[in-house]
Write an enzyme that holds these catalytic residues in place. Structure first.
Site, PDB file in Angstrom:
ATOM      1  N   THR A   1      -4.571   2.577  -0.695  1.00 60.36           N
ATOM      2  CA  THR A   1      -3.345   2.430   0.094  1.00 60.36           C
ATOM      3  C   THR A   1      -2.600   1.174  -0.349  1.00 60.36           C
ATOM      4  OG1 THR A   1      -4.454   3.453   1.970  1.00 60.36           O
ATOM      5  CG2 THR A   1      -2.467   2.188   2.454  1.00 60.36           C
TER       6      THR A   1
ATOM      7  N   ALA B   1     -14.852  13.308  -2.800  1.00 60.36           N
ATOM      8  CA  ALA B   1     -16.287  13.248  -2.494  1.00 60.36           C
ATOM      9  C   ALA B   1     -16.570  13.831  -1.113  1.00 60.36           C
ATOM     10  CB  ALA B   1     -16.749  11.790  -2.541  1.00 60.36           C
TER      11      ALA B   1
ATOM     12  N   ALA C   1       5.597   4.497  12.788  1.00 60.51           N
ATOM     13  CA  ALA C   1       4.740   3.370  12.373  1.00 60.51           C
ATOM     14  C   ALA C   1       4.011   2.884  13.620  1.00 60.51           C
ATOM     15  CB  ALA C   1       5.590   2.262  11.765  1.00 60.51           C
TER      16      ALA C   1
ATOM     17  N   HIS D   1       6.714 -33.586  -1.665  1.00 55.41           N
ATOM     18  CA  HIS D   1       8.054 -33.551  -1.091  1.00 55.41           C
ATOM     19  C   HIS D   1       9.038 -33.049  -2.132  1.00 55.41           C
ATOM     20  CE1 HIS D   1      11.499 -34.727   1.307  1.00 55.41           C
ATOM     21  NE2 HIS D   1      12.009 -35.303   0.228  1.00 55.41           N
TER      22      HIS D   1
HETATM   23  P1  FAD Z   1      -7.677   2.124   1.175  1.00 52.25           P
HETATM   24  O1  FAD Z   1      -6.830   1.157   0.466  1.00 52.25           O
HETATM   25  O2  FAD Z   1      -7.017   3.042   2.149  1.00 52.25           O
HETATM   26  O3  FAD Z   1      -8.426   2.966   0.057  1.00 52.25           O
HETATM   27  C1  FAD Z   1      -9.229   4.047   0.383  1.00 52.25           C
HETATM   28  C2  FAD Z   1      -9.285   4.970  -0.815  1.00 52.25           C
HETATM   29  O4  FAD Z   1     -10.306   5.932  -0.610  1.00 52.25           O
HETATM   30  C3  FAD Z   1      -8.006   5.758  -1.048  1.00 52.25           C
HETATM   31  O5  FAD Z   1      -7.529   5.519  -2.351  1.00 52.25           O
HETATM   32  C4  FAD Z   1      -8.401   7.213  -0.865  1.00 52.25           C
HETATM   33  O6  FAD Z   1      -7.738   8.098  -1.756  1.00 52.25           O
HETATM   34  C5  FAD Z   1      -9.895   7.158  -1.167  1.00 52.25           C
HETATM   35  N1  FAD Z   1     -10.677   8.226  -0.509  1.00 52.25           N
HETATM   36  C6  FAD Z   1     -10.734   8.494   0.825  1.00 52.25           C
HETATM   37  N2  FAD Z   1     -11.596   9.493   1.050  1.00 52.25           N
HETATM   38  C7  FAD Z   1     -12.084   9.869  -0.158  1.00 52.25           C
HETATM   39  C8  FAD Z   1     -13.023  10.861  -0.572  1.00 52.25           C
HETATM   40  N3  FAD Z   1     -13.635  11.656   0.322  1.00 52.25           N
HETATM   41  N4  FAD Z   1     -13.280  10.987  -1.888  1.00 52.25           N
HETATM   42  C9  FAD Z   1     -12.683  10.173  -2.791  1.00 52.25           C
HETATM   43  N5  FAD Z   1     -11.796   9.212  -2.456  1.00 52.25           N
HETATM   44  C10 FAD Z   1     -11.503   9.060  -1.149  1.00 52.25           C
HETATM   45  N6  FAD Z   1      -2.636  -5.239   4.172  1.00 52.25           N
HETATM   46  C11 FAD Z   1      -2.496  -6.534   3.840  1.00 52.25           C
HETATM   47  O7  FAD Z   1      -3.489  -7.275   3.838  1.00 52.25           O
HETATM   48  N7  FAD Z   1      -1.279  -7.054   3.496  1.00 52.25           N
HETATM   49  C12 FAD Z   1      -0.162  -6.286   3.479  1.00 52.25           C
HETATM   50  O8  FAD Z   1       0.915  -6.793   3.156  1.00 52.25           O
HETATM   51  C13 FAD Z   1      -0.277  -4.925   3.821  1.00 52.25           C
HETATM   52  N8  FAD Z   1       0.795  -4.118   3.803  1.00 52.25           N
HETATM   53  C14 FAD Z   1       0.645  -2.807   4.099  1.00 52.25           C
HETATM   54  C15 FAD Z   1       1.792  -1.993   4.083  1.00 52.25           C
HETATM   55  C16 FAD Z   1       1.683  -0.661   4.383  1.00 52.25           C
HETATM   56  C17 FAD Z   1       2.917   0.211   4.350  1.00 52.25           C
HETATM   57  C18 FAD Z   1       0.414  -0.106   4.703  1.00 52.25           C
HETATM   58  C19 FAD Z   1       0.282   1.363   5.012  1.00 52.25           C
HETATM   59  C20 FAD Z   1      -0.716  -0.891   4.733  1.00 52.25           C
HETATM   60  C21 FAD Z   1      -0.605  -2.253   4.436  1.00 52.25           C
HETATM   61  N9  FAD Z   1      -1.705  -3.099   4.466  1.00 52.25           N
HETATM   62  C22 FAD Z   1      -1.559  -4.423   4.165  1.00 52.25           C
HETATM   63  C23 FAD Z   1      -3.056  -2.602   4.803  1.00 52.25           C
HETATM   64  C24 FAD Z   1      -3.879  -2.378   3.517  1.00 52.25           C
HETATM   65  O9  FAD Z   1      -3.214  -1.464   2.692  1.00 52.25           O
HETATM   66  C25 FAD Z   1      -5.255  -1.849   3.898  1.00 52.25           C
HETATM   67  O10 FAD Z   1      -5.874  -2.730   4.812  1.00 52.25           O
HETATM   68  C26 FAD Z   1      -6.142  -1.723   2.677  1.00 52.25           C
HETATM   69  O11 FAD Z   1      -5.571  -0.868   1.711  1.00 52.25           O
HETATM   70  C27 FAD Z   1      -7.517  -1.180   3.092  1.00 52.25           C
HETATM   71  O12 FAD Z   1      -8.324  -1.059   1.961  1.00 52.25           O
HETATM   72  P2  FAD Z   1      -9.541  -0.003   1.923  1.00 52.25           P
HETATM   73  O13 FAD Z   1     -10.202  -0.212   0.610  1.00 52.25           O
HETATM   74  O14 FAD Z   1     -10.332  -0.117   3.145  1.00 52.25           O
HETATM   75  O15 FAD Z   1      -8.859   1.432   1.976  1.00 52.25           O
HETATM   76  P1  NAD Z   2       0.757  -1.853  14.252  1.00 56.22           P
HETATM   77  O1  NAD Z   2      -0.450  -1.712  15.068  1.00 56.22           O
HETATM   78  O2  NAD Z   2       1.051  -3.132  13.561  1.00 56.22           O
HETATM   79  O3  NAD Z   2       2.037  -1.538  15.156  1.00 56.22           O
HETATM   80  C1  NAD Z   2       2.178  -0.339  15.848  1.00 56.22           C
HETATM   81  C2  NAD Z   2       3.231  -0.548  16.929  1.00 56.22           C
HETATM   82  O4  NAD Z   2       3.574   0.726  17.432  1.00 56.22           O
HETATM   83  C3  NAD Z   2       2.725  -1.383  18.092  1.00 56.22           C
HETATM   84  O5  NAD Z   2       3.677  -2.382  18.398  1.00 56.22           O
HETATM   85  C4  NAD Z   2       2.586  -0.370  19.225  1.00 56.22           C
HETATM   86  O6  NAD Z   2       2.825  -0.934  20.496  1.00 56.22           O
HETATM   87  C5  NAD Z   2       3.651   0.642  18.845  1.00 56.22           C
HETATM   88  N1  NAD Z   2       3.422   1.999  19.338  1.00 56.22           N
HETATM   89  C6  NAD Z   2       2.259   2.705  19.320  1.00 56.22           C
HETATM   90  N2  NAD Z   2       2.461   3.937  19.805  1.00 56.22           N
HETATM   91  C7  NAD Z   2       3.781   4.030  20.138  1.00 56.22           C
HETATM   92  C8  NAD Z   2       4.592   5.047  20.683  1.00 56.22           C
HETATM   93  N3  NAD Z   2       4.093   6.255  20.987  1.00 56.22           N
HETATM   94  N4  NAD Z   2       5.890   4.795  20.893  1.00 56.22           N
HETATM   95  C9  NAD Z   2       6.416   3.570  20.584  1.00 56.22           C
HETATM   96  N5  NAD Z   2       5.693   2.573  20.069  1.00 56.22           N
HETATM   97  C10 NAD Z   2       4.388   2.795  19.827  1.00 56.22           C
HETATM   98  O7  NAD Z   2       0.706  -0.621  13.217  1.00 56.22           O
HETATM   99  P2  NAD Z   2       1.561  -0.285  11.920  1.00 56.22           P
HETATM  100  O8  NAD Z   2       2.825  -1.065  11.889  1.00 56.22           O
HETATM  101  O9  NAD Z   2       1.634   1.190  11.869  1.00 56.22           O
HETATM  102  O10 NAD Z   2       0.629  -0.785  10.763  1.00 56.22           O
HETATM  103  C11 NAD Z   2      -0.697  -0.244  10.638  1.00 56.22           C
HETATM  104  C12 NAD Z   2      -1.661  -1.257  10.089  1.00 56.22           C
HETATM  105  O11 NAD Z   2      -1.413  -1.461   8.704  1.00 56.22           O
HETATM  106  C13 NAD Z   2      -1.526  -2.643  10.706  1.00 56.22           C
HETATM  107  O12 NAD Z   2      -2.245  -2.757  11.896  1.00 56.22           O
HETATM  108  C14 NAD Z   2      -2.101  -3.513   9.631  1.00 56.22           C
HETATM  109  O13 NAD Z   2      -3.486  -3.498   9.755  1.00 56.22           O
HETATM  110  C15 NAD Z   2      -1.689  -2.800   8.357  1.00 56.22           C
HETATM  111  N6  NAD Z   2      -0.473  -3.433   7.779  1.00 56.22           N
HETATM  112  C16 NAD Z   2      -0.529  -4.743   7.430  1.00 56.22           C
HETATM  113  C17 NAD Z   2       0.593  -5.349   6.888  1.00 56.22           C
HETATM  114  C18 NAD Z   2       0.517  -6.799   6.503  1.00 56.22           C
HETATM  115  O14 NAD Z   2      -0.584  -7.342   6.437  1.00 56.22           O
HETATM  116  N7  NAD Z   2       1.653  -7.464   6.238  1.00 56.22           N
HETATM  117  C19 NAD Z   2       1.766  -4.639   6.703  1.00 56.22           C
HETATM  118  C20 NAD Z   2       1.785  -3.309   7.067  1.00 56.22           C
HETATM  119  C21 NAD Z   2       0.659  -2.708   7.599  1.00 56.22           C
END
Ligand code: FAD
Ligand code: NAD
Length: 485
Positions: free
Chosen positions: A42, A138, A290, A464
Site C-alpha cells: 500500500t 497465497a 476515507a 539558525h
Molecule cells: P501493506 O503495505 O498493505 O502491504 C501488504 C501487501 O500484502 C500488499 O502488497 C498486498 O498485495 C499483499 N498481500 C495481501 N494478501 C496477500 C496474499 N494472500 N498473498 C500475497 N500477497 C498478499 N503511513 C505512513 O506511515 N505515512 C504516510 O504518509 C502514509 N500515507 C498513507 C496514505 C494512504 C492513501 C494510505 C492508504 C495509507 C497511508 N499510510 C501511511 C499507511 C501505510 O501505507 C501502511 O501503514 C503500510 O503500507 C502498512 O504496511 P504493511 O506492510 O503492513 O501492509
Molecule cells: P482515519 O481513521 O484517519 O480517519 C477516518 C475519519 O473518518 C475519522 O475522522 C472518523 O471520525 C471519520 N468517519 C468514520 N466513519 C464515518 C462516517 N460514516 N461518516 C463520516 N465520517 C466518518 O482514517 P483514514 O483517513 O481513512 O486513513 C486510514 C489509515 O491510513 C490511518 O488511520 C492511518 O493509519 C493511515 N494513513 C496514514 C497517513 C500518514 O501517516 N500521513 C496518511 C494516510 C493514511
C-alpha cells in the site's frame, strides 16, 4: 503440484514484509516472499508515496496560482495562497507569473515515475539480499504451509519453519456507499482520470484531509463530511486548530457531526444527515470515502489458523508472535497505529528474532504525521495523554510567529509543544503544527528514545535560522527561560 521449502515465508511485500525479508536474508535466514500485486504494498504503490507526490504537486500549483493572482482575487477564485506571500492579491515575494495551468496526466506520470523507482528499488534490494520472490496470491493451508497461485494459474506449495503474516489493510467500505462508479477510495483518488469539479470527502482523518486539501489546491470544489465534532478528531484539539483555519481559508466546506446515508437516487449527490436528523443532499461528481482502514484478514485462509484476534486485527505480543508457535504478524494486519514506519520496525525486529537475536518491541514513541497544510506531527504523549497516564507533566509551546525561518518560508502559523515530567524534566512528548514540521519528527523521536530532558534540548545549539530553533525554544520556555518570546 510443485513444492518448495524455506525457513521463513513472508506473505505480503509491503513495508512490513519486504523489510522483514531483506533483513532476514541478510542475516542468513533462507527467505521466500509472496506478493500478489506490486512490491512495496500500500505504502509505495497506493499510499504514502503517491499521496505525498500529489500533495507536493498540488501545493506547487496552488503557490503558482497565488503568485498569478491579481488584486481582485485569484485564479479559479479560491487559490488562497500562503500567509506572507500575498499583498492585495499580488505575490508579496515580488514574483509575477501568468495564470498557470496544470497538465494532470503529466503530474500523474511524474508521481507514477517516483513509485516505479521506489518499487524497482525494493525488488533490487530483495534480489541482492537473496530473497526468493514469488508473485501470486497465497492461501494458508496450515501454520507451516501455504499455496501460491501465480498469474498463469499455477499453484505451488510452500513449506516453512516460520510464517510471517504481513497482508496489510484495506479501506473501510460504508454501508450504502459501496466502492465503484462515483464512490472511490484513496486508491482511485490518487490516479484520477480527470479532476472532478465537485469532490465530497467522507471522513476528516488522515486521508480525507491530506487528499481533500490536495484536490482543493488542484482546483476542485471540496466538501468534507465528518461524523465527529471536529476535524482530525483522533488528534489533540489545539494542534488541529491551525488545520481547521487553513481549511476555511482554502474554501474547503465542512459538515461536522454528520452521517452519510448513500447516494441520491439520480447518483449525482450524497445524502447527508445532521446531528438533529435533518437530511440534505450534497452535489458530487466523486465521493471519496476515507473512513478508516481495517486489517486484511479475509480471502487467504487466515481463519483456518484460528489465531487469537484483537478485534479485527491479529493479536500479537511484544515480539510480534501470534497465538500459534512460529507464526508471526506485523504491520496493518495487527491494527493501530497503521503506519509504514511501525510496520518496517516490526519487520526488522521479527527478522532478527528469527535469526536468533534478542529483541523486544518497546519503542518509546512512534511518531505520527498528517501531511495536511499546515502539517501536524506528534511523538509520545500530549498533555492530556500524559495526565491520563497519571504523569505529573508540564508543557510549553513556542509559536512559529516568533521564528525567523518560518517567516522566510512564508508560513508563520503554528507552534511546537513539549511535554515533560515535572519532577525530573524527562521529555515524554512533542507536538507541532506548521509548514514543513514533518521534518521535526526525527528530532522529536530521537530525544524521547534517548531519554532527553528539557535541559538537554535547551542546552543544544540549534542552527539558525531553522524551524528547529522553535524546538529548543519550547524546551527553554518549559524551563521558564525562553529567549524569543
Ligand atoms: P501493506 O503495505 O498493505 O502491504 C501488504 C501487501 O500484502 C500488499 O502488497 C498486498 O498485495 C499483499 N498481500 C495481501 N494478501 C496477500 C496474499 N494472500 N498473498 C500475497 N500477497 C498478499 N503511513 C505512513 O506511515 N505515512 C504516510 O504518509 C502514509 N500515507 C498513507 C496514505 C494512504 C492513501 C494510505 C492508504 C495509507 C497511508 N499510510 C501511511 C499507511 C501505510 O501505507 C501502511 O501503514 C503500510 O503500507 C502498512 O504496511 P504493511 O506492510 O503492513 O501492509
Ligand atoms: P482515519 O481513521 O484517519 O480517519 C477516518 C475519519 O473518518 C475519522 O475522522 C472518523 O471520525 C471519520 N468517519 C468514520 N466513519 C464515518 C462516517 N460514516 N461518516 C463520516 N465520517 C466518518 O482514517 P483514514 O483517513 O481513512 O486513513 C486510514 C489509515 O491510513 C490511518 O488511520 C492511518 O493509519 C493511515 N494513513 C496514514 C497517513 C500518514 O501517516 N500521513 C496518511 C494516510 C493514511
Amino acid at each position: 503440484m510443485k513444492e518448495t521449502t524455506t525457513t521463513l515465508l513472508v506473505i505480503g511485500g509491503g513495508p512490513g514484509g519486504y523489510v522483514a525479508a531483506i533483513r532476514a536474508a541478510r542475516l542468513g535466514v533462507p527467505t521466500l516472499l509472496v506478493e500478489a500485486q506490486a512490491l512495496g504494498g500500500t505504502c509505495l504503490n497506493i499510499g504514502c508515496i503517491p499521496s505525498k507526490a500529489l500533495i507536493h504537486a498540488a501545493d506547487a500549483f496552488e503557490q503558482a496560482r497565488g503568485w498569478a493572482a491579481g488584486p481582485a482575487g485569484n485564479a479559479g477564485g479560491h487559490a488562497a495562497g500562503r500567509a506572507g506571500d500575498h499583498a492585495g492579491g499580488h505575490s508579496a515575494l515580488g514574483i509575477r507569473v501568468a495564470a498557470p495551468t496544470i497538465d494532470l496526466a503529466q503530474t500523474l506520470r511524474w508521481k507514477d515515475g517516483i513509485v516505479a523507482r521506489l518499487t524497482g528499488g525494493v525488488g533490487a534490494l530483495l534480489r541482492k539480499a537473496g530473497v526468493r520472490v514469488l508473485h501470486g496470491w497465497a492461501t494458508l493451508v496450515d501454520g507451516k504451509t501455504a499455496e501460491v497461485r501465480d498469474e498463469a494459474g499455477e499453484v505451488q506449495r510452500i513449506r516453512c519453519e516460520h510464517l510471517l503474516l504481513a497482508t496489510g489493510s484495506r479501506a473501510v467500505e460504508l454501508p450504502g456507499l459501496p466502492f465503484g462508479g462515483a464512490v472511490i477510495s484513496s486508491t482511485e483518488a490518487l490516479s484520477p482520470a480527470a479532476l472532478p469539479q465537485r469532490l465530497v470527502v467522507v471522513g476528516a482523518g488522515y486521508i480525507g484531509l491530506e487528499l481533500g486539501i490536495a484536490y482543493r489546491k488542484l482546483g476542485a470544489e471540496v466538501t468534507v463530511v465528518e461524523a465527529a465534532e471536529r476535524v482530525l478528531p483522533a488528534w489533540d484539539a489545539e494542534l488541529t486548530r491551525p488545520v481547521r483555519a487553513a481549511l476555511d481559508h482554502l474554501g474547503v466546506v465542512l459538515h461536522l457531526q454528520c452521517s452519510v446515508q448513500g447516494l441520491t437516487t439520480d447518483g449525482l449527490g450524497l445524502r447527508v444527515r445532521t446531528a438533529t436528523a435533518d437530511e440534505f443532499a450534497l452535489p458530487a461528481d466523486r465521493v471519496l470515502v476515507a473512513a478508516g482502514r481495517r486489517p486484511a484478514t479475509e480471502g487467504w485462509g487466515l481463519e483456518g489458523l484460528q489465531l487469537e484476534m484483537a478485534g479485527r486485527a491479529v493479536k500479537i505480543d511484544d515480539r510480534c508472535r501470534t497465538s500459534m508457535r512460529n507464526v508471526w504478524a506485523i504491520g496493518d494486519l495487527t491494527g493501530e497505529p497503521m503506519l509504514a514506519h511501525r510496520a518496517m520496525a516490526q519487520g526488522e525486529m521479527v527478522a532478527e528474532l528469527i535469526a536468533g537475536q534478542r529483541r523486544q518491541w518497546m519503542p518509546a514513541a512512534i511518531p505520527a504525521i498528517c501531511f495536511t497544510d499546515p502539517e501536524v506531527v506528534a511523538a509520545g504523549l500530549s498533555p492530556d495523554q500524559a495526565e491520563a497516564a497519571g504523569i505529573d507533566a508540564l508543557h510549553a509551546s513556542f509559536p512559529f510567529a516568533a521564528n525567523g525561518r518560518a517567516m522566510t518560508i512564508g508560513s508563520d502559523a503554528g507552534f511546537v509543544r513539549v511535554v515533560a515530567r515535572r519532577d525530573n524534566h524527562l521529555i515524554v512528548g512533542w507536538q507541532a503544527v506548521g509548514r514543513a514540521v514533518s521534518e521535526l519528527a526525527a528530532a522529536f523521536s530521537q530525544s524521547i528514545e534517548m531519554g532527553a530532558r528539557l535541559e538537554d534540548i535547551a542546552g543544544t545549539i540549534h542552527a539558525h535560522p531553522t524551524l528547529g530553533e522553535a524546538v529548543q525554544e519550547a524546551a527553554l520556555r518549559a524551563l521558564g527561560r525562553a529567549l524569543h518570546v
